[in-house]
Design a protein around this motif. Structure first.
Motif, PDB file in Angstrom:
ATOM      1  N   THR A 163       0.707  -0.721   0.135  1.00  0.00           N
ATOM      2  CA  THR A 163       0.782  -0.078  -0.035  1.00  0.00           C
ATOM      3  C   THR A 163       1.048   1.173  -0.223  1.00  0.00           C
ATOM      4  N   ASP A 178      -5.995   8.340   5.378  1.00  0.00           N
ATOM      5  CA  ASP A 178      -5.726   8.243   3.875  1.00  0.00           C
ATOM      6  C   ASP A 178      -5.099   6.576   3.700  1.00  0.00           C
ATOM      7  N   ARG A 182      -6.278   2.713   1.989  1.00  0.00           N
ATOM      8  CA  ARG A 182      -6.062   2.696   1.227  1.00  0.00           C
ATOM      9  C   ARG A 182      -5.356   0.880   1.075  1.00  0.00           C
ATOM     10  N   ASP A 185      -8.990  -0.811   0.524  1.00  0.00           N
ATOM     11  CA  ASP A 185      -8.920  -0.923  -0.453  1.00  0.00           C
ATOM     12  C   ASP A 185      -8.328  -2.133  -1.038  1.00  0.00           C
ATOM     13  N   ARG A 226      -8.888  10.548  -2.422  1.00  0.00           N
ATOM     14  CA  ARG A 226      -9.285   8.233  -2.383  1.00  0.00           C
ATOM     15  C   ARG A 226     -11.174   8.146  -1.889  1.00  0.00           C
ATOM     16  N   MET A 274     -10.707   4.727  -4.297  1.00  0.00           N
ATOM     17  CA  MET A 274     -11.451   3.555  -3.905  1.00  0.00           C
ATOM     18  C   MET A 274     -12.008   2.651  -4.569  1.00  0.00           C
TER      19      MET A 274
END
Length: 291
Positions: A163, A178, A182, A185, A226, A274
C-alpha cells in the motif's frame, strides 16, 4: 506456527523527555523483545536520550507521518521485522505482553494489515473520540473496523510494501484515514483490539496551533485522493457542517476555512480512488467513507 518479528518506531521532538524515557522502559520490559527499535528525532539531536534503540536525528521537522516514514523505511529495507508497532512518545505500554499478543494476532491471520490499540488515560478511561467506530459507547467492543488511532497501532510489513507508507505531505491530521482507506481497498483487514492498551494523557488535538488549518486542508486532500467523484461533495459537505457546528473560536474558524481553500487549490498528490466495492465494505462495517 511461525511468529512474526516485531519492530518498533517512535517519533519525538525532544519536548517530552520524561515521558519518552518511560515509554522506552515499557518497550524494554515486554516479555517478547522487539527485534529492533527505531527512535526518530524530528528536528532534535537525540543526544540526551539514553537508549539502545537505533537513533535517527533529523535536521528538520517532517511532521508525524514524515518522521514515522523514516523509521518505517529503515525497517522495511533492512528486512529485520515482519510487524511494526508505532507509539506516541507520550504514550505508555502498561502491560508487558503487548508484543506477544500482537505476534499472535498477525500469525493467525495473514490478511490482517493493521491492529489498533485502545487508548486510555491515566485513570483507565477511553474517550469516545478514541474509539475507531461511530457507535463509540462501548470502548471494549473489538473487531473489524475502518479506522485506527495513530497513537498506538501495529502494521503488517507486507501490507506496507503493497500500500505504501504514510502520506508525509499531510504533516499532521487524517494521515491515518489515508493509510486505512488504502489498506481496505487493497483487501487488508483493520482490527480494533481493546485488550491492547496504550496509556496516553488526556489532551485535545486543538492544542496544536495548526490543528484547524491542517484538519480542513487534509480532509479536502483525502477526499480528492481516495474517494469516487460522486462521494467527494457528500464527504466535504458532511464535514463542513460538523466543523461549523463544533467551532467555538473565531481564530479557529478563519484557520479552518483557510485550510479548506488550501486543500482545494493545491495539489493533493496522486489520485487513486477506492473502488465501490470498498465503499460497500466500509458501509457494512458501520462507517461509510462519508462520515
Amino acid at each position: 506456527m511461525s511468529l512474526p518479528r516485531i519492530g518498533v518506531v517512535i517519533v519525538t521532538m525532544g519536548t517530552r523527555p520524561r515521558e519518552l524515557e518511560d515509554l522506552l522502559a515499557s518497550v524494554d520490559k515486554q516479555d517478547v523483545p522487539a527485534a529492533r527499535v527505531v527512535l526518530v528525532g524530528n528536528a532534535t539531536s537525540l543526544d540526551d536520550v539514553a537508549t539502545d534503540a537505533t537513533r535517527i536525528p533529523l535536521d528538520e521537522n517532517l511532521g508525524c507521518p514524515g518522521g514515522r516514514n523514516v523509521g518505517l523505511e529503515l525497517l522495511r529495507d533492512s528486512g529485520d521485522v515482519d510487524v511494526v508497532v508505532e507509539l506516541d512518545d507520550d504514550g505508555l505500554l502498561i502491560a508487558d505482553d503487548v508484543f506477544r499478543r500482537v505476534q499472535r494476532l498477525f500469525a493467525e491471520d495473514p490478511k490482517l494489515g493493521i491492529v489498533g490499540f485502545r487508548v486510555a488515560d491515566e485513570d483507565g478511561c477511553t474517550e469516545r473520540r478514541w474509539v475507531p467506530r461511530l457507535r463509540a459507547d462501548d470502548p471494549m467492543r473489538g473487531g473489524p473496523v475502518t479506522a485506527f488511532l495513530g497513537g498506538g497501532h501495529a502494521f503488517s510489513m507486507p501490507m506496507l510494501r503493497q500500500t505504501g507508507l504514510w502520506p508525509a505531505e499531510f504533516f499532521f491530521g487524517h494521515e491515518e484515514s489515508d493509510l486505512a482507506w488504502r489498506a481496505l481497498d487493497a483487501g487488508w483487514e483493520i482490527r480494533y483490539v481493546p485488550e491492547l492498551v496504550l496509556q496516553h494523557p488526556r489532551t485535545s488535538p486543538a492544542r496544536h496551533a495548526v490543528y484547524y488549518r491542517f484538519t480542513a486542508r487534509n480532509r479536502v486532500w483525502l477526499a480528492r485522493r481516495r474517494l469516487p467523484v460522486p462521494l467527494i461533495p457528500v464527504y466535504l459537505g458532511v464535514w463542513i457542517t460538523l466543523a461549523m457546528l463544533r467551532m467555538r473560536s473565531l481564530t479557529g474558524l478563519k484557520a479552518w476555512w483557510g485550510g479548506f481553500a488550501e486543500g482545494v487549490r493545491t495539489s493533493c498528490g496522486t489520485r487513486a480512488p477506492m473502488s465501490w466495492r470498498t465503499v460497500w465494505r466500509m458501509t457494512r462495517l458501520g462507517r461509510p467513507p462519508v462520515l
